[in-house]
Every structure is written in C-alpha cells, then in structure tokens.
Design an enzyme around this catalytic site. Structure first.
Site, PDB file in Angstrom:
ATOM      1  N   VAL A 163     -41.179-112.115   2.310  1.00  0.00           N
ATOM      2  CA  VAL A 163     -41.622-110.757   2.671  1.00  0.00           C
ATOM      3  C   VAL A 163     -40.577-109.997   3.490  1.00  0.00           C
ATOM      4  O   VAL A 163     -40.689-108.784   3.653  1.00  0.00           O
ATOM      5  CB  VAL A 163     -42.984-110.754   3.414  1.00  0.00           C
ATOM      6  CG1 VAL A 163     -44.094-111.245   2.494  1.00  0.00           C
ATOM      7  CG2 VAL A 163     -42.934-111.546   4.705  1.00  0.00           C
ATOM      8  N   ASN A 166     -50.559-110.607   4.301  1.00  0.00           N
ATOM      9  CA  ASN A 166     -51.142-111.751   5.004  1.00  0.00           C
ATOM     10  C   ASN A 166     -50.093-112.747   5.504  1.00  0.00           C
ATOM     11  O   ASN A 166     -50.341-113.473   6.470  1.00  0.00           O
ATOM     12  CB  ASN A 166     -52.128-112.446   4.046  1.00  0.00           C
ATOM     13  CG  ASN A 166     -52.586-113.787   4.559  1.00  0.00           C
ATOM     14  OD1 ASN A 166     -53.443-113.860   5.443  1.00  0.00           O
ATOM     15  ND2 ASN A 166     -52.006-114.864   4.036  1.00  0.00           N
ATOM     16  N   SER A 175     -54.028-109.755  14.756  1.00  0.00           N
ATOM     17  CA  SER A 175     -54.539-110.957  15.448  1.00  0.00           C
ATOM     18  C   SER A 175     -55.132-110.526  16.772  1.00  0.00           C
ATOM     19  O   SER A 175     -54.740-109.483  17.339  1.00  0.00           O
ATOM     20  CB  SER A 175     -53.391-111.933  15.714  1.00  0.00           C
ATOM     21  OG  SER A 175     -53.808-112.950  16.606  1.00  0.00           O
ATOM     22  N   TYR A 181     -44.842-113.939  18.867  1.00  0.00           N
ATOM     23  CA  TYR A 181     -45.999-113.719  17.987  1.00  0.00           C
ATOM     24  C   TYR A 181     -46.879-112.585  18.502  1.00  0.00           C
ATOM     25  O   TYR A 181     -47.247-111.678  17.752  1.00  0.00           O
ATOM     26  CB  TYR A 181     -46.818-115.011  17.896  1.00  0.00           C
ATOM     27  CG  TYR A 181     -48.000-114.928  16.947  1.00  0.00           C
ATOM     28  CD1 TYR A 181     -47.823-114.998  15.567  1.00  0.00           C
ATOM     29  CD2 TYR A 181     -49.305-114.788  17.426  1.00  0.00           C
ATOM     30  CE1 TYR A 181     -48.905-114.927  14.691  1.00  0.00           C
ATOM     31  CE2 TYR A 181     -50.388-114.717  16.563  1.00  0.00           C
ATOM     32  CZ  TYR A 181     -50.183-114.788  15.199  1.00  0.00           C
ATOM     33  OH  TYR A 181     -51.256-114.723  14.330  1.00  0.00           O
ATOM     34  N   SER A 213     -45.340-109.281  18.022  1.00  0.00           N
ATOM     35  CA  SER A 213     -45.281-108.906  16.598  1.00  0.00           C
ATOM     36  C   SER A 213     -46.649-108.434  16.114  1.00  0.00           C
ATOM     37  O   SER A 213     -46.755-107.480  15.338  1.00  0.00           O
ATOM     38  CB  SER A 213     -44.777-110.072  15.731  1.00  0.00           C
ATOM     39  OG  SER A 213     -45.768-111.065  15.559  1.00  0.00           O
ATOM     40  N   LYS A 214     -47.722-109.070  16.585  1.00  0.00           N
ATOM     41  CA  LYS A 214     -49.055-108.677  16.105  1.00  0.00           C
ATOM     42  C   LYS A 214     -49.502-107.355  16.744  1.00  0.00           C
ATOM     43  O   LYS A 214     -50.238-106.583  16.126  1.00  0.00           O
ATOM     44  CB  LYS A 214     -50.055-109.805  16.348  1.00  0.00           C
ATOM     45  CG  LYS A 214     -49.806-111.030  15.452  1.00  0.00           C
ATOM     46  CD  LYS A 214     -49.910-110.682  13.964  1.00  0.00           C
ATOM     47  CE  LYS A 214     -49.728-111.885  13.059  1.00  0.00           C
ATOM     48  NZ  LYS A 214     -49.854-111.571  11.633  1.00  0.00           N
TER      49      LYS A 214
HETATM   50  N1  LIG Z   1     -55.059-118.987  11.684  1.00  0.00           N
HETATM   51  C1  LIG Z   1     -55.321-118.196  12.703  1.00  0.00           C
HETATM   52  O1  LIG Z   1     -55.973-118.603  13.677  1.00  0.00           O
HETATM   53  C2  LIG Z   1     -54.853-116.749  12.710  1.00  0.00           C
HETATM   54  C3  LIG Z   1     -55.333-115.922  13.710  1.00  0.00           C
HETATM   55  C4  LIG Z   1     -54.935-114.584  13.756  1.00  0.00           C
HETATM   56  C5  LIG Z   1     -54.097-114.083  12.769  1.00  0.00           C
HETATM   57  N2  LIG Z   1     -53.653-114.908  11.793  1.00  0.00           N
HETATM   58  C6  LIG Z   1     -52.753-114.331  10.795  1.00  0.00           C
HETATM   59  O2  LIG Z   1     -53.336-114.456   9.514  1.00  0.00           O
HETATM   60  C7  LIG Z   1     -52.314-114.643   8.520  1.00  0.00           C
HETATM   61  C8  LIG Z   1     -52.593-115.907   7.722  1.00  0.00           C
HETATM   62  O3  LIG Z   1     -52.676-116.992   8.635  1.00  0.00           O
HETATM   63  P1  LIG Z   1     -52.982-118.506   8.179  1.00  0.00           P
HETATM   64  O4  LIG Z   1     -53.621-119.144   9.346  1.00  0.00           O
HETATM   65  O5  LIG Z   1     -53.655-118.518   6.853  1.00  0.00           O
HETATM   66  O6  LIG Z   1     -51.479-119.044   8.060  1.00  0.00           O
HETATM   67  P2  LIG Z   1     -50.829-120.275   7.276  1.00  0.00           P
HETATM   68  O7  LIG Z   1     -49.684-120.721   8.104  1.00  0.00           O
HETATM   69  O8  LIG Z   1     -51.861-121.276   6.863  1.00  0.00           O
HETATM   70  O9  LIG Z   1     -50.293-119.559   5.941  1.00  0.00           O
HETATM   71  C9  LIG Z   1     -49.254-118.604   6.010  1.00  0.00           C
HETATM   72  C10 LIG Z   1     -48.609-118.508   4.639  1.00  0.00           C
HETATM   73  O10 LIG Z   1     -47.561-117.537   4.737  1.00  0.00           O
HETATM   74  C11 LIG Z   1     -46.428-118.021   4.015  1.00  0.00           C
HETATM   75  N3  LIG Z   1     -45.202-117.403   4.535  1.00  0.00           N
HETATM   76  C12 LIG Z   1     -44.579-117.645   5.721  1.00  0.00           C
HETATM   77  N4  LIG Z   1     -43.446-116.937   5.803  1.00  0.00           N
HETATM   78  C13 LIG Z   1     -43.346-116.210   4.664  1.00  0.00           C
HETATM   79  C14 LIG Z   1     -42.405-115.284   4.154  1.00  0.00           C
HETATM   80  N5  LIG Z   1     -41.288-114.972   4.842  1.00  0.00           N
HETATM   81  N6  LIG Z   1     -42.635-114.721   2.954  1.00  0.00           N
HETATM   82  C15 LIG Z   1     -43.718-115.040   2.235  1.00  0.00           C
HETATM   83  N7  LIG Z   1     -44.651-115.939   2.644  1.00  0.00           N
HETATM   84  C16 LIG Z   1     -44.464-116.513   3.846  1.00  0.00           C
HETATM   85  C17 LIG Z   1     -46.460-119.532   4.252  1.00  0.00           C
HETATM   86  O11 LIG Z   1     -45.708-120.236   3.280  1.00  0.00           O
HETATM   87  C18 LIG Z   1     -47.964-119.821   4.183  1.00  0.00           C
HETATM   88  O12 LIG Z   1     -48.380-120.136   2.866  1.00  0.00           O
HETATM   89  C19 LIG Z   1     -50.997-114.665   9.299  1.00  0.00           C
HETATM   90  O13 LIG Z   1     -50.429-113.367   9.308  1.00  0.00           O
HETATM   91  C20 LIG Z   1     -51.422-115.044  10.698  1.00  0.00           C
HETATM   92  O14 LIG Z   1     -50.522-114.608  11.701  1.00  0.00           O
HETATM   93  C21 LIG Z   1     -54.004-116.231  11.742  1.00  0.00           C
END
Ligand SMILES: NC(=O)c1ccc[n+]([C@@H]2O[C@H](COP(=O)([O-])OP(=O)(O)OC[C@H]3O[C@@H](n4cnc5c(N)ncnc54)[C@H](O)[C@@H]3O)[C@@H](O)[C@H]2O)c1
Length: 276
Positions: A92, A118, A168, A181, A184-185
């Site tokens: 991305v 995402n 987030s 992090y 960034s959020k």
């Molecule tokens: N899990 C949580 O508690 C939580 C809470 C708040 C926000 N979020 C946000 O929600 C989103 C999804 O989180 P998740 O927990 O499913 O994460 P995860 O780590 O399980 O999945 C993230 C996915 O993004 C892909 N990715 C990473 N860098 C990339 C890049 N440069 N280009 C393309 N793909 C890339 C990874 O390969 C992975 O498949 C993220 O933006 C995260 O910051 C997650």
C-alpha cells in the site's frame, strides 16, 4: 444472517453466534479490501462475498492472500449468489500499485463501489528510541497507504461509492511504547475527515472505524501474556476483547445504504475503551 465466533481458551474472548444484518442492497457490488490476507481484512472480505459482493483482496503477502481467498471460496461453496474473491499482491506504500488494484477491480467486475483501507502495522518501541526506519514505515503504510488507496478508489468509483479507513482507539488514547502507531492512527482519523470533505464533491463517502483490542494476530502479544491481557481487559468497560466478526457489522453499516448520509464519521467499535 449469522456469524460464528469460534471458542477459545483465552479469557476475555467472546464466542458463539452473532446475528448480522443481510444488507441485500450490497449484492452485485464490487469491493477492494487491503490487508485482506488475514485478520479483519479477511473477515470483511468473507462477509462481503457472502452478501454477493465481488471482492478484490490485496495484501503485501501474496501467498497469505491466495490462501485467504481460497478459504473464503470454500466457505461459500453452495451459498447461493456468493460473490467472487480475487487475490492480488499490493504494497500500500506504492501509489501506482494501489491504482493497479483499482483498475483490476473495474476491469474484472465492471465497477467499484467500496474500498476498505485496512492494511496496517503495529510496531513497538519506547518513544525516545523509535528508529527512523520504524517511524517512516509506520507513517508510510498506515497513513500514506490510506491516502493512496483513497486516490485510487476515487479515480475509478462512480458517485455513491464508499471508502472505509481503519483508524483505532489508539488515535485518541495513548498506548505506551506505540507512539509511531498512535500518531499514525490519529493521522488516519483526521485524514478521513479531510477526504470526506473533498471526495464529497464526487459523491463518494469516506468514514473510518476505530476498533479497540480485537482478537487478531496483531494483538496476539496481549492474548499470550496474562499480565498484558489483564491490563488490557481493565481498560475495556465491556471487559473483553472484540472479535473480528464484531467489527463486520459496523463495517457493513458504513458500506450500506443505511449510511448513505454518513460521511467523515469515525465509528468507535471498542467496548468503550476510548473512555478509560
Ligand atoms: N487488531 C486490533 O486490535 C486493531 C485495533 C485497532 C485498529 N486495528 C487496525 O485494523 C487493521 C487490521 O488489523 P488486523 O488486526 O486485522 O491486522 P493483521 O496484522 O492481522 O493484518 C494486517 C494485514 O495487513 C497486511 N499488510 C501489512 N503491511 C502491508 C502493506 N504495506 N501493504 C499491503 N498489506 C499489508 C498484512 O500482511 C496483514 O495481512 C489495521 O489497520 C490495524 O491497525 C486493529
């Protein structure tokens, strides 16, 4: 429609059956989900495809993305009218690569209605030690990635399109050791508002979801450390982690006609943790 949240031995996790809205108006639409190889992106893709949305899932890890797409296709064998899920690679950070994903969706399915920014990373370091490489990578993936995704989406979408960004609770609450992090959020949340204002001219809505702790690989460190888990649960009024399936309903709402007058909104889905 129901979703099943699998059982777990981890305390603080929910399990069982969850009722979710069908949103039949989504049938036949086309979505791109970045970071769809696992976690919430994979569950978003599955939920959309189950409702007849064709999905292009894009991830930096192409083999993970391929496996996720095959798993969703298997999950939907025999489901009448399920959408296709196409896997592709993307970093991305690469604006042109995101543009190619938007064009792939349009060329393959003839239109683009929904784009979910995402993909994200969650690095750790004390604030005074954050290396340049960590800060740059985090801003590049989490913030530039959202901007370039929105640019690609807007270049292909018709009026009525919708973009959903993943912010987030960390945008408004400090998490020790996560300054890259958190900042960034916070940027993603404000970028969502900026994009909503400008893309409103094109008839495209832009909203964000701000989850709290959700049970994915990204939060495995919390789930596997009893002390960290106890501390996390203390900061959540509902006293448990969220399941990815519990973020699906809010995502579907923002994608659906029910939200067609909603733009520039940051929807907290965090068990109340933004207040603690
Ligand atoms: N899990 C949580 O508690 C939580 C809470 C708040 C926000 N979020 C946000 O929600 C989103 C999804 O989180 P998740 O927990 O499913 O994460 P995860 O780590 O399980 O999945 C993230 C996915 O993004 C892909 N990715 C990473 N860098 C990339 C890049 N440069 N280009 C393309 N793909 C890339 C990874 O390969 C992975 O498949 C993220 O933006 C995260 O910051 C997650």
């Amino acid at each position: 429609m129901t979703a099943t949240i699998p059982a777990s031995e981890h305390p603080g996790r929910v399990e069982g059956t969850l009722m979710q809205v069908d949103h039949p108006e989504l049938r036949g639409k086309v979505a791109v989900v970045t970071g769809a190889g696992r976690g919430m992106g994979a569950r978003f893709s599955a939920a959309l495809a189950r409702r007849g949305v064709h999905v292009v899932g894009a991830d930096i890890d192409e083999s993970l993305m391929g496996e996720a797409a095959s798993a969703i296709t298997r999950e939907h064998e025999g489901v009448d009218g399920a959408g296709d899920v196409v896997a592709t690679g993307v970093d991305v950070r690469d604006r042109e690569a995101q543009q190619r994903v938007a064009e792939l969706a349009r060329d393959r399915f003839g239109r683009l209605d929904l784009w979910i920014n995402n993909a994200g990373v969650f690095p750790e370091a004390p604030a005074i030690e954050v290396p340049v490489s960590q800060m740059q990578a985090t801003l590049s993936i989490n913030v530039e990635g959202v901007l370039y995704g929105a640019q690609a989406a807007a270049s292909v979408m018709e009026p009525g399109g919708s973009i959903i960004n993943m912010a987030s609770v960390a945008a408004v609450r400090v998490r020790r050791g996560r300054s890259a992090y958190c900042s960034s959020k916070a940027a993603v949340a404000h970028l969502t508002e900026c994009l909503a204002v400008e893309l409103g001219d094109l008839g495209v809505r832009v909203n964000a979801i701000a989850p709290g702790f959700v049970d994915t690989e990204m939060t495995r460190w919390v789930q596997d450390d009893p002390q960290a888990l106890a501390k996390a649960l203390d900061s959540i009024p509902l006293h448990r982690l969220g399941s990815p399936e519990e973020i699906v309903g809010p995502m579907l709402f923002l994608a659906s006609d029910s939200a067609r007058y909603v733009t520039g909104h940051i929807l907290a889905v965090d068990g109340g943790s933004r207040h603690v």
